[in-house]
Scaffold this motif. Structure first.
Motif, PDB file in Angstrom:
ATOM      1  N   THR A  24       0.825  -1.202   0.000  1.00  0.00           N
ATOM      2  CA  THR A  24       0.000   0.000   0.000  1.00  0.00           C
ATOM      3  C   THR A  24       0.862   1.255   0.000  1.00  0.00           C
ATOM      4  N   ILE A  25       1.859   1.297   0.883  1.00  0.00           N
ATOM      5  CA  ILE A  25       2.718   2.475   0.982  1.00  0.00           C
ATOM      6  C   ILE A  25       3.529   2.656  -0.292  1.00  0.00           C
ATOM      7  N   ALA A  26       4.138   1.581  -0.789  1.00  0.00           N
ATOM      8  CA  ALA A  26       4.978   1.691  -1.991  1.00  0.00           C
ATOM      9  C   ALA A  26       4.159   2.112  -3.206  1.00  0.00           C
ATOM     10  N   ARG A  27       2.998   1.540  -3.388  1.00  0.00           N
ATOM     11  CA  ARG A  27       2.158   1.903  -4.529  1.00  0.00           C
ATOM     12  C   ARG A  27       1.730   3.359  -4.441  1.00  0.00           C
ATOM     13  N   HIS A  70       4.597   5.663  -5.448  1.00  0.00           N
ATOM     14  CA  HIS A  70       4.791   5.715  -6.893  1.00  0.00           C
ATOM     15  C   HIS A  70       3.636   6.448  -7.580  1.00  0.00           C
ATOM     16  N   TYR A  71       2.427   6.210  -7.114  1.00  0.00           N
ATOM     17  CA  TYR A  71       1.242   6.840  -7.701  1.00  0.00           C
ATOM     18  C   TYR A  71       1.280   8.359  -7.533  1.00  0.00           C
ATOM     19  N   MET A  72       1.750   8.816  -6.370  1.00  0.00           N
ATOM     20  CA  MET A  72       1.812  10.253  -6.087  1.00  0.00           C
ATOM     21  C   MET A  72       3.126  10.869  -6.557  1.00  0.00           C
ATOM     22  N   GLN A  73       4.014  10.061  -7.116  1.00  0.00           N
ATOM     23  CA  GLN A  73       5.275  10.526  -7.701  1.00  0.00           C
ATOM     24  C   GLN A  73       6.213  11.146  -6.663  1.00  0.00           C
ATOM     25  N   TYR A  74       6.217  10.567  -5.474  1.00  0.00           N
ATOM     26  CA  TYR A  74       7.154  11.009  -4.444  1.00  0.00           C
ATOM     27  C   TYR A  74       8.510  10.358  -4.667  1.00  0.00           C
ATOM     28  N   ASP A  75       9.536  10.925  -4.034  1.00  0.00           N
ATOM     29  CA  ASP A  75      10.892  10.386  -4.150  1.00  0.00           C
ATOM     30  C   ASP A  75      11.273   9.500  -2.967  1.00  0.00           C
ATOM     31  N   THR A  76      10.326   9.178  -2.132  1.00  0.00           N
ATOM     32  CA  THR A  76      10.559   8.330  -0.962  1.00  0.00           C
ATOM     33  C   THR A  76      10.910   6.902  -1.381  1.00  0.00           C
ATOM     34  N   PHE A  77      11.848   6.302  -0.635  1.00  0.00           N
ATOM     35  CA  PHE A  77      12.184   4.898  -0.840  1.00  0.00           C
ATOM     36  C   PHE A  77      11.532   4.050   0.253  1.00  0.00           C
ATOM     37  N   ILE A  78      11.254   2.784  -0.093  1.00  0.00           N
ATOM     38  CA  ILE A  78      10.585   1.867   0.824  1.00  0.00           C
ATOM     39  C   ILE A  78      11.529   0.740   1.218  1.00  0.00           C
ATOM     40  N   CYS A  79      11.723   0.575   2.535  1.00  0.00           N
ATOM     41  CA  CYS A  79      12.538  -0.521   3.058  1.00  0.00           C
ATOM     42  C   CYS A  79      11.655  -1.477   3.846  1.00  0.00           C
ATOM     43  N   ALA A 129       7.543  -3.635  -5.775  1.00  0.00           N
ATOM     44  CA  ALA A 129       7.294  -2.279  -5.283  1.00  0.00           C
ATOM     45  C   ALA A 129       8.298  -1.858  -4.218  1.00  0.00           C
ATOM     46  N   VAL A 130       9.110  -2.813  -3.732  1.00  0.00           N
ATOM     47  CA  VAL A 130      10.010  -2.563  -2.604  1.00  0.00           C
ATOM     48  C   VAL A 130      11.398  -2.175  -3.110  1.00  0.00           C
ATOM     49  N   ASP A 131      11.996  -1.140  -2.501  1.00  0.00           N
ATOM     50  CA  ASP A 131      13.320  -0.671  -2.924  1.00  0.00           C
ATOM     51  C   ASP A 131      14.457  -1.388  -2.217  1.00  0.00           C
ATOM     52  N   ARG A 132      14.220  -1.824  -0.987  1.00  0.00           N
ATOM     53  CA  ARG A 132      15.303  -2.398  -0.194  1.00  0.00           C
ATOM     54  C   ARG A 132      14.721  -3.312   0.874  1.00  0.00           C
ATOM     55  N   MET A 133      15.473  -4.359   1.225  1.00  0.00           N
ATOM     56  CA  MET A 133      15.121  -5.190   2.366  1.00  0.00           C
ATOM     57  C   MET A 133      16.340  -5.346   3.273  1.00  0.00           C
TER      58      MET A 133
END
Length: 388
Positions: A230-233, A236-245, A289-293
């Motif tokens: 939910t957060i990652a989508r 991306h949908y809102m075109q933010y530059d935040t990364f998801i771990c 959808a995930v940038d890092r684990m």
């Protein structure tokens, strides 16, 4: 012990039912156009939606960091939901999804495979709309979670092997004519990730007046994978530059499955960090959808959750510690690189559910967990800005 069937059929007979590999959509045994059923459905949906209107948004708390670092760390406190955890959002979405699909029906039980918090929240919503609820869970689930499920009117059905929860839940649904909610399949599709006050939209709304309103990172642990999806989508949908771990505890296959691009990855024992980590790659865990684990030792998770208690006077569950440990490591990287910005992670549920586990030195000794090196690492980092 296993519960009895609230519909009066007797779950002891379930052992003779052949295993069901996948939860099936309930047989159409009600007339969907029947006025009485439609009136029940409308009222059930109204009650679930009304719960959201009665609930204020959860708080965004600041974790104290040295001002000169130029980095802010926040924890979104999902423990303040009516049922005390992040899973309240998921349960509400799953109930609306099941009701609107015609899968949840009057008088028939809702059944869920859950290690605890989702089951607590689903028991609450089942009671709200007046249907029975059965939670299928590992026998090692904390006693407090079991008490909460029963407090909300649900029943606990235990399995000795956590990997058997899925087929046992499907089997109970077939036996009782109920609906297997199957959070691990439907979490990512039941939640409206484009908005509708989901957790991601809430985070960004609350961050608007902070000095770094767009987080550099959001850290979200995974059980179903629905929250991270939910957060990652939304990002991306809102075109933010935040990364998801997404941090992963021991005895979970998510990290290996993500790292090796292996959708068939498995783990041969259950997670000690209740609510997160899975023995198989769940359908709701959206790896793309995930940038890092990060792989987080269980002892580090416990050390971090105890550090949270020291810093904020708030006890939280082990999954919060898994996320906080990873968030602190990301902050350490930002400090080392001279970067400024904000990091957000979650308080998933309250620590009073785990006083006999993560806050018990006897339990740690029994599990062979030594948190001292990890506690020392956190203390050194917060004091010096250098990660050991």
């Amino acid at each position: 012990m296993s519960s009895s069937d609230p519909a009066g059929r007797g779950l002891a007979a379930v052992a003779d039912v052949p295993p069901v590999a996948q939860a099936a959509v309930p047989t159409v045994d009600v007339d969907r156009s029947d006025p009485e059923y439609r009136a029940w459905l409308k009222e059930a949906v109204r009650k679930v939606q009304a719960d959201a209107n009665r609930s204020a948004d959860t708080h965004l708390l600041r974790f104290p960091l040295p001002e000169e670092w130029g980095i802010d760390l926040y924890l979104k406190d999902e423990s303040t939901h009516p049922t005390g955890s992040l899973k309240h959002r998921l349960a509400r979405s799953l109930f609306l999804y099941g009701l609107c699909n015609g899968w949840i029906r009057p008088g028939r039980p809702v059944i869920e495979a859950s290690s605890g918090s989702t089951a607590v929240s689903e028991a609450y919503f089942a009671g709200l709309i007046g249907v029975p609820f059965i939670a299928v869970m590992p026998r090692t689930t904390s006693a407090e979670k079991c008490r909460l499920i029963e407090f909300h009117g649900g029943q606990c059905h235990f399995v000795d092997d956590s990997r058997k929860m899925y087929e046992e839940s499907a089997r109970l649904a077939a036996e009782t004519g109920g609906h297997y909610m199957d959070q691990f399949t439907y979490a990512e599709r039941a939640t409206d990730w484009r908005g509708n006050n989901n957790i991601a939209e809430s985070i960004y709304q609350q961050m608007k007046l902070e000095r770094y309103p767009e987080p550099s990172w959001i850290v979200a642990t995974a059980g179903t994978g629905g929250t991270s999806a939910t957060i990652a989508r939304y990002v991306h949908y809102m075109q933010y530059d935040t990364f998801i771990c997404v941090p992963d505890p021991e005895n979970s296959c998510f990290f290996d499955g993500w790292s090796n691009h292996d959708p068939a990855a498995t783990s041969d024992c259950g997670s000690r960090i209740e609510g997160i980590g899975r023995p198989r790659m769940e359908p709701s865990f959206v790896t793309g959808a995930v940038d890092r684990m990060m792989k987080v030792p269980d002892a580090a998770s416990v050390a971090a959750v105890r550090a949270l208690d020291t810093a904020l006077g708030r006890k939280a569950g082990g999954s919060t510690g898994t996320g906080l440990w990873s968030a602190l490591k990301i902050v350490a990287e930002m400090v080392e690189q001279g970067r400024r910005g904000s990091v957000v992670t979650l308080i998933c549920d309250p620590g009073d559910r785990y006083l006999d586990k993560y806050y018990s030195d006897a339990w740690l000794a029994e599990q062979g967990l030594d948190i001292a090196p990890y506690s020392a690492a956190i203390e050194q980092f917060l004091r010096t800005g250098i990660w050991p």
